[in-house]
Design a protein around this motif. Structure first.
Motif, PDB file in Angstrom:
ATOM      1  N   VAL A 223       0.844  -1.194   0.000  1.00 54.73           N
ATOM      2  CA  VAL A 223       0.000   0.000   0.000  1.00 54.73           C
ATOM      3  C   VAL A 223       0.881   1.247   0.000  1.00 54.73           C
ATOM      4  O   VAL A 223       1.799   1.365   0.813  1.00 54.73           O
ATOM      5  CB  VAL A 223      -0.928   0.029   1.238  1.00 54.73           C
ATOM      6  N   ARG A 247      -3.150   8.682  -9.252  1.00 54.08           N
ATOM      7  CA  ARG A 247      -3.718   7.419  -9.720  1.00 54.08           C
ATOM      8  C   ARG A 247      -2.859   6.801 -10.824  1.00 54.08           C
ATOM      9  O   ARG A 247      -2.782   5.579 -10.947  1.00 54.08           O
ATOM     10  CB  ARG A 247      -5.148   7.635 -10.238  1.00 54.08           C
ATOM     11  N   ASP A 250      -0.473   4.605  -9.284  1.00 54.66           N
ATOM     12  CA  ASP A 250      -1.102   3.551  -8.485  1.00 54.66           C
ATOM     13  C   ASP A 250      -1.018   3.793  -6.977  1.00 54.66           C
ATOM     14  O   ASP A 250      -0.809   2.862  -6.197  1.00 54.66           O
ATOM     15  CB  ASP A 250      -0.470   2.197  -8.826  1.00 54.66           C
ATOM     16  N   ASP A 252      -2.558   4.163  -3.421  1.00 53.17           N
ATOM     17  CA  ASP A 252      -3.753   3.515  -2.880  1.00 53.17           C
ATOM     18  C   ASP A 252      -4.553   4.402  -1.932  1.00 53.17           C
ATOM     19  O   ASP A 252      -5.780   4.347  -1.909  1.00 53.17           O
ATOM     20  CB  ASP A 252      -3.352   2.245  -2.117  1.00 53.17           C
ATOM     21  N   VAL A 253      -3.858   5.181  -1.114  1.00 47.09           N
ATOM     22  CA  VAL A 253      -4.516   5.938  -0.046  1.00 47.09           C
ATOM     23  C   VAL A 253      -4.149   7.412  -0.162  1.00 47.09           C
ATOM     24  O   VAL A 253      -2.975   7.753  -0.364  1.00 47.09           O
ATOM     25  CB  VAL A 253      -4.099   5.410   1.347  1.00 47.09           C
ATOM     26  N   GLU A 286     -12.631   8.685  -4.068  1.00 46.54           N
ATOM     27  CA  GLU A 286     -13.101   7.295  -4.054  1.00 46.54           C
ATOM     28  C   GLU A 286     -13.599   6.877  -5.432  1.00 46.54           C
ATOM     29  O   GLU A 286     -13.341   5.750  -5.881  1.00 46.54           O
ATOM     30  CB  GLU A 286     -14.207   7.132  -3.014  1.00 46.54           C
ATOM     31  N   LEU A 291      -8.218   3.290  -2.822  1.00 43.50           N
ATOM     32  CA  LEU A 291      -8.741   2.266  -1.925  1.00 43.50           C
ATOM     33  C   LEU A 291      -9.307   2.866  -0.643  1.00 43.50           C
ATOM     34  O   LEU A 291     -10.267   2.357  -0.080  1.00 43.50           O
ATOM     35  CB  LEU A 291      -7.639   1.264  -1.568  1.00 43.50           C
ATOM     36  N   TYR A 292      -8.679   3.933  -0.184  1.00 45.07           N
ATOM     37  CA  TYR A 292      -9.167   4.575   1.038  1.00 45.07           C
ATOM     38  C   TYR A 292      -8.877   6.063   0.971  1.00 45.07           C
ATOM     39  O   TYR A 292      -7.805   6.485   0.516  1.00 45.07           O
ATOM     40  CB  TYR A 292      -8.506   3.976   2.283  1.00 45.07           C
ATOM     41  N   TYR A 309      -9.240   0.601   8.410  1.00 48.13           N
ATOM     42  CA  TYR A 309      -9.540   0.297   7.016  1.00 48.13           C
ATOM     43  C   TYR A 309      -8.290  -0.209   6.305  1.00 48.13           C
ATOM     44  O   TYR A 309      -8.340  -1.206   5.577  1.00 48.13           O
ATOM     45  CB  TYR A 309     -10.081   1.538   6.303  1.00 48.13           C
ATOM     46  N   VAL A 313      -7.538  -3.616   4.334  1.00 51.28           N
ATOM     47  CA  VAL A 313      -7.008  -3.660   2.970  1.00 51.28           C
ATOM     48  C   VAL A 313      -5.799  -4.582   2.910  1.00 51.28           C
ATOM     49  O   VAL A 313      -5.671  -5.423   2.014  1.00 51.28           O
ATOM     50  CB  VAL A 313      -6.625  -2.242   2.489  1.00 51.28           C
ATOM     51  N   LYS A 317      -5.423  -8.000   0.892  1.00 50.26           N
ATOM     52  CA  LYS A 317      -4.368  -8.271  -0.082  1.00 50.26           C
ATOM     53  C   LYS A 317      -3.624  -9.556   0.266  1.00 50.26           C
ATOM     54  O   LYS A 317      -3.261 -10.341  -0.610  1.00 50.26           O
ATOM     55  CB  LYS A 317      -3.397  -7.088  -0.137  1.00 50.26           C
TER      56      LYS A 317
END
Length: 342
Positions: A223, A247, A250, A252-253, A286, A291-292, A309, A313, A317
């Motif tokens: 993550v 994004r 990649d 995630d949070v 979101e 992901l969060y 959370y 996650v 995974k």
């Protein structure tokens, strides 16, 4: 007795005259009388007591945005909070929580009112960072890695998040931390790309931060996480651009929080963002596939609001990897049996 030349004597007289003239301009002889007259004409003590003061003196910058009520927090209390603070002072340790005047310090240190010390310890969290500039050749990467590995050796079940700098763009040092066994690799972009030169350290670069987050993920981190401050002068399109770029690598949070000016030496607050706007950015992020998302005026990059959370996650995974491993093993066994039968 020395007799000065006429030209020197004239120069000395000119300097003395200038000084006398300057003193007269700065402190006129009538200043004392004017001040006394102002006091005499002003409100008396009885006027103050009776609240009959016509013109009140307003201190501070009247044009600066006032702190809204939703950013005002209560003074932290509780046995756990007091114990942690006492231990820190006894060890002569300093925390970013206190230095930055984090509004969540009471919550993160288990300092909710009415919470016992044992309950506070279970709820308390800690963030360990390298504070200030490090002039180590590796930028402190091996300090991070060794600390993480020691934690994992002692307690493998603990989820570890490392909040690092950009290591001056050295991706080998990023990989050292990323491959140390940590669970979450965090590096904050802090603000939008257009404001980076004005908000962050002049050595920091928006694109360089993206490379750090991208390389951490490529190095095997489960993550990746980053944080943005709102209220420093950004606009909507700039925030959208930053989210799109995150994004692409990649991430995630992402967390959004209100920029708060720690001291007068720091940059001023441009505006206080309304809670509804934070809610909107949460929904937008979101919808973009993060992901969060933690978004709110009091949210900070290391705040524990998202820990449960993120833990889920990570467990998800891990379960996904175990499932893939089982499927692969089963496929190998099936293939082996088919070979034997043939």
């Amino acid at each position: 007795m020395h007799i000065l030349p006429p030209q020197v004597t004239a120069a000395v007289r000119a300097v003395r005259a200038a000084r006398t003239h300057a003193r007269c301009l700065a402190t006129p002889s009538s200043s004392k009388g004017s001040f006394s007259q102002t006091l005499a004409d002003g409100p008396s003590l009885d006027d103050f007591i009776a609240d009959r003061v016509p013109d009140r003196v307003v201190l501070g910058n009247k044009n600066a945005p006032r702190l809204p009520s939703y950013l005002k927090t209560t003074i932290p209390k509780g046995a756990s909070f007091a114990k942690i603070k006492k231990d820190l002072r006894g060890l002569n340790l300093h925390t970013v929580c206190e230095e930055a005047r984090c509004p969540n310090i009471g919550d993160c240190w288990g300092g909710k009112e009415g919470v016992s010390e044992a309950e506070g310890k279970r709820g308390a969290t800690a963030t360990i960072m390298l504070m200030g500039d490090t002039y180590l050749a590796d930028g402190g990467a091996y300090h991070f890695a060794e600390t993480i590995m020691k934690i994992k050796q002692k307690a493998p079940q603990i989820l570890v998040e490392a909040l690092t700098g950009d290591f001056a763009g050295n991706l080998e040092h990023v990989a050292v931390v990323a491959k140390s066994g940590l669970d979450v690799y965090a590096h904050n972009i802090e603000t939008v790309e257009a404001l980076t030169p004005f908000v962050r350290d002049r050595r920091a670069k928006f694109r360089q931060s993206l490379q750090v987050l991208e390389h951490a993920k490529k190095s095997g981190v489960k993550v990746t996480k980053t944080s943005m401050m709102l209220g420093v002068g950004e606009n909507e399109e700039q925030v959208m651009h930053a989210l799109r770029e995150l994004r692409k690598v990649d991430v995630d949070v992402v967390t959004f929080g209100q920029y708060m000016r720690p001291t007068k030496r720091h940059m001023k607050v441009d505006r206080y963002v309304e809670p509804a706007e934070f809610d909107r950015w949460k929904q937008v992020a979101e919808d973009m596939g993060f992901l969060y998302v933690a978004s709110g005026p009091l949210v900070r990059s290391s705040y524990k609001a998202g820990e449960f959370y993120i833990e889920n996650v990570l467990k998800g995974k891990a379960a996904e990897r175990r499932t893939k491993t089982l499927v692969a093993d089963e496929a190998l066994e099936t293939g082996a049996r088919n070979v034997q039968q043939s």
